[in-house]
Write an enzyme that holds these catalytic residues in place. Structure first.
Site, mmCIF file in Angstrom:
data_model
loop_
_atom_site.group_PDB
_atom_site.id
_atom_site.type_symbol
_atom_site.label_atom_id
_atom_site.label_comp_id
_atom_site.label_asym_id
_atom_site.label_seq_id
_atom_site.Cartn_x
_atom_site.Cartn_y
_atom_site.Cartn_z
ATOM 1 N N GLY A 1 23.089 9.366 -20.121
ATOM 2 C CA GLY A 1 22.908 7.908 -20.108
ATOM 3 C C GLY A 1 23.591 7.253 -18.920
ATOM 4 O O GLY A 1 23.148 6.198 -18.448
ATOM 5 N N GLU B 1 21.093 7.672 -16.195
ATOM 6 C CA GLU B 1 19.948 6.798 -16.498
ATOM 7 C C GLU B 1 20.279 5.336 -16.173
ATOM 8 O O GLU B 1 19.419 4.592 -15.701
ATOM 9 C CB GLU B 1 19.556 6.955 -17.972
ATOM 10 C CG GLU B 1 18.902 8.293 -18.317
ATOM 11 C CD GLU B 1 18.670 8.424 -19.805
ATOM 12 O OE1 GLU B 1 17.498 8.238 -20.228
ATOM 13 O OE2 GLU B 1 19.650 8.649 -20.537
ATOM 14 N N ALA C 1 26.198 8.992 -22.904
ATOM 15 C CA ALA C 1 26.446 8.250 -24.137
ATOM 16 C C ALA C 1 27.684 8.839 -24.799
ATOM 17 O O ALA C 1 28.071 9.963 -24.500
ATOM 18 C CB ALA C 1 25.247 8.410 -25.066
ATOM 19 N N GLU D 1 21.141 16.415 -21.516
ATOM 20 C CA GLU D 1 20.857 16.177 -22.931
ATOM 21 C C GLU D 1 20.241 17.395 -23.626
ATOM 22 O O GLU D 1 20.458 17.611 -24.818
ATOM 23 C CB GLU D 1 19.908 14.979 -23.080
ATOM 24 C CG GLU D 1 20.544 13.622 -22.822
ATOM 25 C CD GLU D 1 20.517 13.211 -21.362
ATOM 26 O OE1 GLU D 1 20.738 12.025 -21.068
ATOM 27 O OE2 GLU D 1 20.303 14.083 -20.490
#
Ligand code: T1G
Ligand code: NAD
Length: 697
Positions: free
Chosen positions: A100, A103, A61, A123
């Site tokens: 992300g 993911e 992200a 993270e």
């Protein structure tokens, strides 16, 4: 330039992300991907590929968007839409697919990767955990233990290992784009199913597994809440449906996102990258080429510094005073490499290759061709000046000459040569092959290209470089002075070693100040004081006890006893009543009535003395910016990253509260140790935070 493009190539829809430098999954990228997927559902494409331009697949992200109001499409929704696609979705990975980004690939039905690629879920290093389905999809694809390991460590893994875990399906050595299109067509030819991770079951595990990891995380990530929340989210995957588990994941993730620990860790993330920049530096500086490195002195530091460069691929020449000292120095290096292999940090082959890059010599002529020479001999300024004079004669023009001194005047050492512009400080931290911090000390005459070269070199040897100007002890050791002073004062006024250490350990410091003294060696400070006149040694209450211990032969861990006694086998420390007798005797001699002192006061005295000195370091321009001080303390002195570093912590506490407490200590203990830094008073008077001050610069 569009951050996301879409085209159909040979019946395969190709979504290409191009958002330099690391293809972060910013709002614009999420919108672009969603639009492309929706277009693909209705066009002639038979399957859809997601691939990235530039040096890496999506590295997560966009961290700079955190803390701001979230904007649609939200990660979980976008990834669920990818997974729900009626056309095969394939991710093509190169570089590092992280957070992300990884993911997103797990929401695709298949994953292909270049053999050099890595995948990971870092993270936890930001005080978070995978919040876009990772805690629900990874356990379904790779099992619960793998999920706990991957998310608990936050370290990336090679795609070969990811294939073994069932997280990547195919590896290619080159031409990722063409290979991925061919792979998509092969999957179509094989009539491969729409393999949705959310529809898989989680292999059951014993509850005791979670207990074991909870204990492990509580030890390894002491004081941090994210690992325990992550564990809770993964546990939800074993007891709930995918949708309910994902809702649980989101609830816990949002809580962490807005919490103080993640905010502090994100500060450290950007502070580390900002530290690499020199404010107001000319853009056209050309770095000097560095291939070969010389090290003078193969003791505690020299050996570790040699390993740091050899591990990063540099040819290293280690010079010692004589053959015996050289053999001793190289045997320390061999022992360290054997230890890294034993702990699985390095393979036997890699360790041998790195060791092979280190040569030992005793003759300065062997350094004639070196591009950089780092001196790491005894902390004796006159000896260092002699060595710089010899390097000035022996080394080629343009070679960079650096000193690893902990405290000494880099300008005075540089002045011993005819080329002070080629000199600076490179202050490593012990053990030098492990500790990440590198204080780069800019001398008055240090040339811009020398400074720029060494700052860039710091990253190449996997250190975190922070620039400091010249003063006694630079940024870190200078601020440590008041911190250690207060530790000794708290001790002689009524504390006990275990109590002072426990207060700072519970605050989150990697090690308490008293134990740090024993580790570094009490004789180091003692010798430094012996060359000073009595009235230059500072407050006797702050050194009488360590001096008495040294005079009693208690030098610290290296002599088996200091403030603690150390088991010769296990090195485990234990309380020693003899030390309390010495403390009470010295307190008596100084007329001090010992009174109980609570942990909060101990923490405030040590941390606020550090912060107060930090303001002076900023006022004098020794540090460029407050966040550099935070990076120095997090990477060099074991300050808890989840508290953001001392200056960030002061802002979090509130500068008015810090000033009030410092004034209280001034009134109780005197102006000499506790006069508030003018900059602190000014910021409080203008109701300005440190962050606002830094942003205004
Ligand atoms: N967001 C924004 N900026 C980023 C960024 C990111 N994720 N990663 C890097 N940058 C910037 C960085 O600040 C620097 O900027 C430049 O890119 C180069 O970085 C939903 C919530 C990828 C291994 O934690 O580990 O996904 O200083 O100097 O050494 O579950 O960057 O040049 O202006 O570090 O080659 C998870 C973080 C996010 C990965 C490259 N992802 N990045 O290292 O370059 S949370 C991460 C890295 C998440 C989801 C959750 C490294 C790197 P500038 P650099 P590098
Ligand atoms: P050390 O005593 O372990 O090693 C010093 C080495 O220098 C010895 O092996 C000695 O033989 C060698 N030496 C002495 N004179 C020499 C000469 N004329 N030519 C070649 N070699 C010579 O010391 P150390 O702990 O490695 O410290 C070295 C420097 O690094 C000091 O300036 C110290 O302040 C600094 N430093 C130390 C630490 C630490 O934690 N130990 C951390 C950062 C910086």
């Amino acid at each position: 330039m569009d951050k996301v493009s879409y085209e159909v190539v040979d019946s395969i829809g190709v979504i290409t992300v191009n958002n330099p430098p690391v293809n972060a999954l910013s709002h614009a990228v999420r919108v672009g991907i969603q639009d492309a997927i929706r277009a693909a559902q209705d066009d002639a494409s038979k399957a859809v590929l997601i691939i990235c331009e530039g040096r890496t697949f999506i590295a997560g992200a966009d961290i700079s968007e955190f803390g701001k109001p979230p904007r649609e499409p939200y990660f979980p929704d976008l990834f669920n839409e990818i997974e729900a696609s009626e056309k095969l979705m394939i991710a093509a990975i190169h570089g590092t697919a992280l957070g992300g980004g990884f993911e997103l690939t797990l929401a695709c039905h298949y994953r292909i990767a270049l053999e050099s690629a890595k995948v990971g879920l870092p993270e936890i290093k930001l005080g978070l955990f995978p919040g876009a389905g990772g805690t629900q999809r990874v356990p379904r694809l790779a099992g619960v233990p793998a999920a706990l390991d991957l998310m608990g460590s936050g370290n990336p893994i090679a795609v070969s290992q990811a294939v073994d875990l069932g997280l990547v399906d195919k590896i290619v050595s080159e031409d990722l784009r063409d290979s991925a299109i061919a792979y998509a067509k092969q999957l179509l030819a094989d009539d491969a199913p729409l393999r949705r991770a959310s529809e898989l079951d989680v292999e059951p595990v014993e509850d005791s597994l979670f207990d074991d990891y909870r204990t492990q995380f509580s030890k390894r990530a002491r004081g941090q809440i994210a690992p325990l929340k992550m564990l809770e989210a993964i546990q939800a995957a074993t007891t709930m449906s995918f949708a309910d588990g994902q809702a649980k994941e989101r609830e816990l993730f949002v809580e962490l996102m807005h919490g103080p620990q993640s905010t502090a860790l994100r500060h450290v993330f950007f502070a580390e990258r900002l530290a690499a920049r020199i404010s107001g530096f000319p853009r056209d500086v050309v770095d000097r080429p560095i291939e070969s490195v010389g090290i003078i002195g193969g003791g505690t530091m020299g050996g570790g510094i040699a390993m740091s460069f050899a591990n990063a691929g540099f040819q290293v020449t280690l010079l010692e005073i004589d053959e015996e000292a050289l053999a001793r120095g190289l045997s320390i290096v061999d022992k360290n490499y054997a230890g890294s292999v034993k702990r699985g940090k390095l393979s036997e082959e890699k360790a041998a290759a790195c060791r092979g890059r280190i040569d030992g010599v005793t003759d300065y002529e062997e350094l004639a061709g070196a591009d950089l020479v780092i001196e790491a001999v005894f902390e004796d300024p006159e000896l260092k000046k002699d060595i710089f004079k010899r390097l000035d004669e022996a080394c080629k023009p343009g070679a960079i000459l650096a000193t690893n001194t902990s405290y000494q005047d880099v300008d005075a050492i540089a002045a011993a040569t005819n080329r002070p512009e080629d000199c600076l400080g490179m202050h490593f931290f012990s053990p030098a092959h492990i500790m990440k911090l590198l204080e780069v000390v800019r001398g008055d005459k240090t040339a811009d290209d020398v400074l720029s070269t060494v700052m860039a070199l710091g990253k190449k040897i996997r250190k975190v470089p922070v620039m400091s100007r010249v003063c006694y002890g630079f940024i870190g050791n200078r601020m440590l002075g008041p911190y250690f002073r207060e530790a000794q004062l708290c001790l002689i006024e009524g504390g006990i070693p275990e109590g002072v250490d426990a207060a700072l350990y519970d605050f989150g410091m990697a090690m308490g100040p008293i134990s740090v003294g024993d580790l570094a060696g009490l004789d180091v400070g003692y010798k430094a004081r012996q060359v000073l006149a009595e009235d230059q040694r500072g407050d006797p209450r702050a050194y009488r006890v360590p001096d008495a211990l040294v005079e009693a032969g208690r030098l610290g861990q290296k002599s088996g006893a200091g403030f603690y006694r150390y088991d010769p086998e296990t090195r485990r420390k234990s309380f020693d009543p003899e030390v309390m007798e010495i403390i009470e005797r010295e307190a008596d001699a100084l007329g001090i009535e010992r009174l109980p002192i609570d942990a909060d006061e101990i923490v405030d005295r040590l941390i606020f003395s550090l912060v107060n000195e930090g303001f002076r370091v900023l006022e004098e321009g020794i540090a460029q910016r407050p966040s550099d001080i935070d990076v120095v303390y997090v990477y060099g002195y074991g300050f808890p990253a989840w508290r953001g570093g001392p200056m960030y912590y002061a802002d979090a506490v509130g500068l008015d509260r810090v000033l009030e407490r410092i004034k209280e200590f001034r009134d109780r203990f005197g102006e000499e140790n506790w006069s508030p830094a003018p900059m602190l008073e000014k910021l409080v008077a203008t109701n300005t935070t440190i962050a606002e001050w830094a942003a205004s610069k």
